[in-house]
Design an enzyme around this catalytic site. Structure first.
Site, PDB file in Angstrom:
ATOM      1  N   PRO A 240      48.036 -13.049  -0.166  1.00 11.27           N
ATOM      2  CA  PRO A 240      49.229 -13.240  -1.030  1.00 11.27           C
ATOM      3  C   PRO A 240      48.948 -13.929  -2.205  1.00 11.27           C
ATOM      4  O   PRO A 240      48.097 -14.979  -1.932  1.00 11.27           O
ATOM      5  CB  PRO A 240      50.023 -13.890   0.083  1.00 11.27           C
ATOM      6  CG  PRO A 240      49.146 -14.372   1.195  1.00 11.27           C
ATOM      7  CD  PRO A 240      47.882 -13.308   1.163  1.00 11.27           C
TER       8      PRO A 240
ATOM      9  N   LYS B 278      40.078 -17.950   1.462  1.00 17.58           N
ATOM     10  CA  LYS B 278      39.554 -18.979   2.101  1.00 17.58           C
ATOM     11  C   LYS B 278      40.778 -20.043   2.384  1.00 17.58           C
ATOM     12  O   LYS B 278      41.945 -19.750   2.156  1.00 17.58           O
ATOM     13  CB  LYS B 278      38.820 -19.700   0.649  1.00 17.58           C
ATOM     14  CG  LYS B 278      39.816 -20.197  -0.523  1.00 17.58           C
ATOM     15  CD  LYS B 278      40.436 -21.373  -0.477  1.00 17.58           C
ATOM     16  CE  LYS B 278      41.375 -21.589  -1.728  1.00 17.58           C
ATOM     17  NZ  LYS B 278      42.097 -22.868  -1.478  1.00 17.58           N
TER      18      LYS B 278
ATOM     19  N   ASP C  38      38.465 -22.709  -7.920  1.00 13.35           N
ATOM     20  CA  ASP C  38      37.901 -22.203  -6.825  1.00 13.35           C
ATOM     21  C   ASP C  38      36.905 -21.241  -7.126  1.00 13.35           C
ATOM     22  O   ASP C  38      36.172 -20.662  -5.957  1.00 13.35           O
ATOM     23  CB  ASP C  38      39.238 -21.563  -5.999  1.00 13.35           C
ATOM     24  CG  ASP C  38      40.186 -22.934  -5.587  1.00 13.35           C
ATOM     25  OD1 ASP C  38      39.585 -23.904  -5.671  1.00 13.35           O
ATOM     26  OD2 ASP C  38      41.474 -22.365  -5.144  1.00 13.35           O
TER      27      ASP C  38
END
Length: 295
Positions: free
Chosen positions: A103, A19, A145
């Site tokens: 990452p 995202k 999140d």
């Protein structure tokens, strides 16, 4: 990375999309010590792949090499599976293997997305049938999140990120740069120079293209030379922005061709790629294709 598990051995593979935060404001501090935020979550058509296989025992087993920053108690995917198993007293277990592309610590939501995918798919595979709202509530205990990935829609978000309103976003392509800077979020929130009481924005502000910014951008650009260098490079091809509280940066483009031309114009040595924004989570598409898309 070792080869992905063989579907013939009972494994299934599921997307865990990355995202972007198209902006991020801190509008105040709550009595519980957390901060009130405003952001827009943009899901991407790129990310990790979570491989899952039900077990007859109650073990939750993570396969593959350890991922830096995601070992042991920090492994959100394992924690998600154990939480669902405990909450619903599931007699089965699960094998888990994650193909990491996102990452760690870059602000692209990889750990949260992996956890959400595990929750959503195991809810089907184990037959717990909690549905999106209850799974999102569980996921919030793992991270702010996680709920947006559970629901699988681009969204305007408030609170700590859990109050979501689905938002239709125009097609777009993004030039992403991984600066290699993994930011400890808790420490960043303690930065004395952080702006914590911004004026609340409105959806109309966002839709009009008002420059809403990211509260963490000036902090990280000052503290992390790699982030400042990435911003300087990206400024040659567009308007760079920071995503989340990580070291990842991006520029938005209306067409794939313009994004790829900008990628070609960047100086060598940057870990950069072009990805498409998603109209909704690729996980939802995969569940529908598998015939288990309905909640």
């Amino acid at each position: 990375m070792p080869p992905a598990p063989d579907p013939a051995a009972g494994w299934s593979a599921w997307p865990a999309p990355a995202k972007l935060n198209l902006f991020l404001r801190i509008t105040g501090r709550r009595p519980d010590g957390y901060h009130d935020l405003q952001t827009v979550f943009r899901l991407l058509d790129w990310g990790d792949t979570v491989h899952l296989r039900p077990r007859r025992d109650r073990l939750i087993v993570r396969h593959g090499p350890p991922v830096a920053g995601m070992e042991g108690a920090d492994d959100l995917t394992v924690r998600a599976a154990k939480m669902l198993q405990s909450e619903q007293n599931v007699a089965q277990g699960a094998d888990i293997f994650v193909e990491k592309r996102i990452p760690v610590g870059g602000g692209f939501g990889g750990g949260s997305s992996d956890a959400a995918t595990a929750l959503v798919v195991l809810d089907r595979l184990w037959g717990t049938g909690l549905g999106a709202d209850r799974l999102a509530a569980l996921g919030l205990r793992l991270g702010a999140d996680v709920p947006v990935f559970v629901h699988g829609a681009n969204a305007w978000a408030e609170g700590v990120g859990e109050r979501l309103n689905a938002l239709a976003l125009a097609p777009a392509w993004y030039l992403l740069v991984d600066t290699g800077v993994a930011v400890p979020t808790a420490a960043l929130f303690q930065a004395p120079e952080l702006t914590r009481h911004a004026v609340a924005a409105t959806m109309a502000d966002f839709v009009s293209g008002a420059p809403l910014g990211n509260a963490f951008e000036p902090v990280l650009r000052c503290r992390e030379p790699a982030v400042e260098a990435a911003f300087a490079a990206l400024a040659r091809v567009g308007t760079p922005r920071l995503t989340g509280t990580g070291g990842g940066c991006f520029v938005e483009f209306a067409t794939r061709g313009s994004a790829e031309a900008a990628l070609a114009a960047l100086p060598p040595g940057l870990a950069a790629r072009v990805v498409a924004g998603a109209a909704r989570s690729p996980l939802l598409d995969a569940l529908e294709k598998a015939g288990i898309g309905d909640w």
